[in-house]
Design a protein around this motif. Structure first.
Motif, PDB file in Angstrom:
ATOM      1  N   UNK A  33    -142.604  29.056  50.640  1.00 15.34           N
ATOM      2  CA  UNK A  33    -141.479  28.274  51.238  1.00 15.34           C
ATOM      3  C   UNK A  33    -140.149  28.015  50.496  1.00 15.34           C
ATOM      4  N   UNK A  34    -140.562  27.687  49.175  1.00 12.47           N
ATOM      5  CA  UNK A  34    -139.631  27.400  48.257  1.00 12.47           C
ATOM      6  C   UNK A  34    -138.610  28.646  48.138  1.00 12.47           C
ATOM      7  N   UNK A  35    -139.238  29.826  47.789  1.00 11.92           N
ATOM      8  CA  UNK A  35    -138.758  31.181  47.760  1.00 11.92           C
ATOM      9  C   UNK A  35    -137.815  31.595  48.869  1.00 11.92           C
ATOM     10  N   UNK A  36    -138.177  31.186  50.041  1.00 18.60           N
ATOM     11  CA  UNK A  36    -137.644  31.702  51.043  1.00 18.60           C
ATOM     12  C   UNK A  36    -136.811  30.532  51.709  1.00 18.60           C
ATOM     13  N   UNK A  37    -136.355  29.538  51.038  1.00 21.17           N
ATOM     14  CA  UNK A  37    -135.477  28.623  51.418  1.00 21.17           C
ATOM     15  C   UNK A  37    -135.999  27.649  52.725  1.00 21.17           C
ATOM     16  N   UNK A  38    -137.160  27.777  52.910  1.00 23.10           N
ATOM     17  CA  UNK A  38    -137.742  26.878  53.876  1.00 23.10           C
ATOM     18  C   UNK A  38    -138.075  25.251  53.470  1.00 23.10           C
TER      19      UNK A  38
END
Ligand code: AMP
Ligand code: ZN
Length: 134
Positions: free
Chosen positions: A10-15
């Motif tokens: 989630x963090x890496x993909x901007x969620x």
């Protein structure tokens, strides 16, 4: 692949919004929420790999090249005196988030950051055992 209940997916993909230092199609580089020192950051691939054993070979190479670039730039920006790259695999090695990540820990003279270990002496038995198996 992304994993639904993985915080780093989630963090890496901007969620989930986070303090992002750098982003490209493969990685996001963020500030660690519990820094060992000022500027402690994490390189996180956007795809889910639990650890180094699983990591795609090409991404493994790209992660080290990115670390080199980030550490070079951040040394200039932070004015630190050195850097540790740390990458934990498995609970016994200190891994707490099971999505591959590479720690970049700036070091400042006398900062007291503890990354040390006791130095033992390589025994004849261990040397022969390992060399005969690898
Ligand atoms: P490791 O122990 O190698 O698995 O490292 C996990 C790191 O992720 C720790 O240094 C945590 O402080 C960091 N961390 C966990 N959750 C977050 C988050 N939401 N944002 C930033 N860093 C995090
Ligand atoms: Zn993940």
């Amino acid at each position: 692949m992304k994993v639904d209940d993985c915080i780093f997916c989630k963090l890496a993909n901007g969620e989930i919004p986070t303090a992002t230092l750098y982003e490209d199609e493969d990685f996001r580089v963020i500030l660690d929420a519990n820094p060992a020192s000022k500027g402690h950051a994490l390189i996180i691939p956007k795809e889910h790999y639990a650890n180094l054993y699983e990591l795609d070979d090409e991404l493994a190479g790209k992660a080290m090249i990115l670390a080199k670039k980030m550490v070079t730039k951040l040394t200039e920006v932070l004015g630190c005196d050195g850097y540790n790259l740390v990458q934990n695999n498995g609970e016994c090695a200190g891994q707490t988030v099971f999505h591959f990540h590479l720690h970049m820990i700036p070091r400042y003279k006398d900062d007291g950051v503890g990354l040390g270990w006791k130095l033992n002496t390589l025994t004849d038995e261990d040397r022969e055992d390992i060399l005969s198996k690898v």
